[in-house]
Design a protein around this motif. Structure first.
Motif, PDB file in Angstrom:
ATOM      1  N   UNK A 276       0.969  -1.113  -0.081  1.00 32.75           N
ATOM      2  CA  UNK A 276      -0.158   0.054   0.138  1.00 32.75           C
ATOM      3  C   UNK A 276       0.876   1.211   0.179  1.00 32.75           C
ATOM      4  N   UNK A 277       0.609   2.213  -0.949  1.00 33.00           N
ATOM      5  CA  UNK A 277       1.377   3.446  -1.004  1.00 33.00           C
ATOM      6  C   UNK A 277       0.616   4.427  -0.759  1.00 33.00           C
ATOM      7  N   UNK A 279       1.123   9.247  -0.104  1.00 35.16           N
ATOM      8  CA  UNK A 279       2.144  10.277  -0.347  1.00 35.16           C
ATOM      9  C   UNK A 279       3.372  10.120   0.808  1.00 35.16           C
ATOM     10  N   UNK A 280       3.086   9.233   1.747  1.00 33.48           N
ATOM     11  CA  UNK A 280       4.317   9.188   2.615  1.00 33.48           C
ATOM     12  C   UNK A 280       5.191   7.743   2.277  1.00 33.48           C
ATOM     13  N   UNK A 281       4.958   7.113   0.994  1.00 37.21           N
ATOM     14  CA  UNK A 281       5.901   6.011   0.645  1.00 37.21           C
ATOM     15  C   UNK A 281       5.006   4.723   0.923  1.00 37.21           C
ATOM     16  N   UNK A 282       5.825   3.752   1.096  1.00 28.78           N
ATOM     17  CA  UNK A 282       5.166   2.382   1.366  1.00 28.78           C
ATOM     18  C   UNK A 282       4.692   2.164   2.805  1.00 28.78           C
ATOM     19  N   UNK A 283       3.348   2.018   3.043  1.00 27.96           N
ATOM     20  CA  UNK A 283       2.847   2.152   4.306  1.00 27.96           C
ATOM     21  C   UNK A 283       2.541   0.767   5.008  1.00 27.96           C
ATOM     22  N   UNK A 292      -2.975 -17.267  -4.879  1.00 30.72           N
ATOM     23  CA  UNK A 292      -2.896 -16.303  -5.488  1.00 30.72           C
ATOM     24  C   UNK A 292      -4.111 -15.404  -5.343  1.00 30.72           C
ATOM     25  N   UNK A 293      -5.199 -15.999  -4.581  1.00 32.39           N
ATOM     26  CA  UNK A 293      -6.327 -15.334  -4.443  1.00 32.39           C
ATOM     27  C   UNK A 293      -6.447 -14.712  -2.918  1.00 32.39           C
ATOM     28  N   UNK A 294      -6.992 -13.684  -2.741  1.00 30.36           N
ATOM     29  CA  UNK A 294      -6.954 -13.222  -1.345  1.00 30.36           C
ATOM     30  C   UNK A 294      -7.387 -11.726  -1.206  1.00 30.36           C
ATOM     31  N   UNK A 295      -7.756 -11.457   0.159  1.00 29.53           N
ATOM     32  CA  UNK A 295      -8.101  -9.877   0.343  1.00 29.53           C
ATOM     33  C   UNK A 295      -7.287  -9.474   1.639  1.00 29.53           C
ATOM     34  N   UNK A 296      -6.959  -8.020   1.364  1.00 30.80           N
ATOM     35  CA  UNK A 296      -6.072  -7.524   2.377  1.00 30.80           C
ATOM     36  C   UNK A 296      -6.841  -6.160   2.677  1.00 30.80           C
ATOM     37  N   UNK A 305      -2.821  10.574   5.182  1.00 28.62           N
ATOM     38  CA  UNK A 305      -2.369  10.564   3.539  1.00 28.62           C
ATOM     39  C   UNK A 305      -3.419  11.440   2.586  1.00 28.62           C
ATOM     40  N   UNK A 306      -2.786  11.502   1.312  1.00 25.40           N
ATOM     41  CA  UNK A 306      -3.735  12.232   0.413  1.00 25.40           C
ATOM     42  C   UNK A 306      -4.164  11.176  -0.459  1.00 25.40           C
ATOM     43  N   UNK A 307      -3.760  10.241  -0.422  1.00 27.81           N
ATOM     44  CA  UNK A 307      -4.244   9.095  -1.398  1.00 27.81           C
ATOM     45  C   UNK A 307      -3.700   7.852  -0.964  1.00 27.81           C
ATOM     46  N   UNK A 308      -4.206   6.821  -1.725  1.00 28.26           N
ATOM     47  CA  UNK A 308      -3.689   5.335  -1.407  1.00 28.26           C
ATOM     48  C   UNK A 308      -4.009   4.543  -2.670  1.00 28.26           C
ATOM     49  N   UNK A 309      -2.731   3.735  -2.973  1.00 32.69           N
ATOM     50  CA  UNK A 309      -2.995   2.975  -4.172  1.00 32.69           C
ATOM     51  C   UNK A 309      -2.255   1.643  -3.796  1.00 32.69           C
ATOM     52  N   UNK A 310      -2.272   0.703  -4.637  1.00 34.81           N
ATOM     53  CA  UNK A 310      -1.498  -0.530  -4.503  1.00 34.81           C
ATOM     54  C   UNK A 310      -0.636  -0.908  -5.522  1.00 34.81           C
ATOM     55  N   UNK A 311       0.202  -1.861  -5.272  1.00 34.28           N
ATOM     56  CA  UNK A 311       1.120  -2.722  -6.133  1.00 34.28           C
ATOM     57  C   UNK A 311       0.994  -4.065  -5.714  1.00 34.28           C
ATOM     58  N   UNK A 312       1.187  -4.871  -6.619  1.00 32.56           N
ATOM     59  CA  UNK A 312       0.959  -6.414  -6.550  1.00 32.56           C
ATOM     60  C   UNK A 312       2.240  -6.786  -7.058  1.00 32.56           C
ATOM     61  N   UNK A 313       3.320  -7.539  -6.293  1.00 31.36           N
ATOM     62  CA  UNK A 313       4.383  -8.134  -7.024  1.00 31.36           C
ATOM     63  C   UNK A 313       4.555  -9.469  -6.959  1.00 31.36           C
ATOM     64  N   UNK A 314       5.297 -10.163  -7.818  1.00 32.48           N
ATOM     65  CA  UNK A 314       5.523 -11.667  -7.494  1.00 32.48           C
ATOM     66  C   UNK A 314       6.531 -11.682  -6.412  1.00 32.48           C
ATOM     67  N   UNK A 315       6.952 -13.045  -5.864  1.00 28.46           N
ATOM     68  CA  UNK A 315       7.645 -13.061  -4.888  1.00 28.46           C
ATOM     69  C   UNK A 315       9.043 -12.614  -5.188  1.00 28.46           C
TER      70      UNK A 315
END
Length: 329
Positions: A276-277, A279-283, A292-296, A305-315
């Motif tokens: 989760x990212x 404006x303070x970086x990765x939080x 491979x399926x799940x909720x967070x 924060x002013x916004x929130x976005x996500x990245x999903x990476x492989x191991x």
């Protein structure tokens, strides 16, 4: 479809919903190796709902796509404006409309070209800003451009993510905080830059549109109601909730100073890592199950924060998906 010689600007589609599209595609009509027929077949097999034809400095092929559009598949007309100081995509231009490419840094000619695209209702996209070849790196200002291609698949045929994309993503991420606070942030998108067989849709952009219609798709991309997937095998959703209200990707959430709960659901990334990212970086980081399926779920105060976005990476660290932000106000 009208017999205009050009593909229709709309297809019946599924009505309002999420549509998958690859907006950077080359055929035999420029330096690609595949015909429009082959590209269309491959795009549909890859689970895409639309593609954009973006030949280098040419729109001569616009009329070659009419018979490949269908009720559930749209062809968006465009051009890759290829200059000596970087490339950019003119998406949604008029049939046969040529955008001039003879401009350089400091001559202000690019501004007139961007205006022409906007006057046609089109979208201007920075293409592969860190591409590792002469003229591939984008040297112009981003002023007047609407979207940034942070993930380009051309140089990743042997791996899904590389240092050039990492650099583009980092630059976009650094500018996002200032842009969101100023109310004029540029969304991110991802495209394959297909030239060869096996590249289409790796990656592509998933956009929320009112219909499978050129104007509606461009509106979704312009607003950042979109996220990037490495393939149609990856799916996700992101939603923030506060004070009884909720908002999704590219939308604004009025928090009223109340705590924010962010829900992310992912499918198709085995043992992936969700970050989760703001404006303070990765939080926050959290792993997905082997399936491979799940909720967070992540909780935060609205003032954090002013916004929130996500990245999903492989191991191994390569990207699988990333989103534009939910803006918190």
């Amino acid at each position: 479809m009208p017999n205009s010689g050009f593909p229709s600007v709309r297809a019946p589609g599924r009505g309002a919903g999420w549509y998958r599209g690859d907006c950077h595609v080359h055929s035999v009509h420029s330096d690609g190796k595949l015909t429009p027929e082959q590209l269309t077949a491959d795009a549909r097999a890859a689970g895409l709902d639309f593609i954009a034809t973006t030949e280098h400095n040419s729109v001569a092929a616009h009329g070659a796509w009419q018979r490949h559009a269908a009720e559930d598949f749209m062809i968006l007309l465009g051009e890759e404006v290829t200059t000596g100081a970087g490339h950019w995509l003119a998406l949604g231009i008029a049939p046969g409309q040529v955008i001039d490419w003879d401009h350089g840094v400091g001559d202000a000619l690019i501004d007139r070209c961007l205006e022409r695209v906007h006057e046609s209702g089109g979208l201007c996209v920075v293409a592969h800003p860190y591409a590792p070849y002469p003229s591939g790196s984008f040297m112009f200002s981003y002023q007047g451009l609407d979207v940034i291609e942070v993930w380009n698949g051309l140089w990743t045929s042997d791996r899904p993510w590389n240092a050039d994309n990492e650099a583009a993503l980092a630059e976009w991420g650094r500018g996002l905080a200032e842009g969101v606070r100023a109310g004029r942030w540029r969304p991110a998108m991802g495209n394959s830059d297909t030239h060869l067989v096996g590249q289409i849709g790796i990656p592509h952009t998933v956009v929320l549109a009112d219909s499978l219609d050129t104007a509606a798709v461009l509106a979704g991309l312009r607003a950042g109601r979109s996220w990037i997937a490495e393939s149609a095998g990856v799916d996700l959703s992101l939603r923030a909730v506060a004070a009884g209200r909720s908002a999704g990707i590219g939308e604004h959430l009025e928090t009223s100073g109340e705590p924010v709960v962010v829900h992310a659901h992912i499918r198709g990334v085995q043992s992936g890592i969700v970050s989760f990212h703001t404006d303070r970086g990765i939080v926050h980081r959290e792993g997905l199950p082997e399936s491979g399926a799940g909720g967070v779920v992540w909780r935060m105060t609205s003032r954090a924060a002013a916004f929130v976005r996500i990245e999903v990476r492989h191991p191994h660290g390569h990207m699988a998906a990333l989103t534009n932000p939910v803006v918190l106000v």
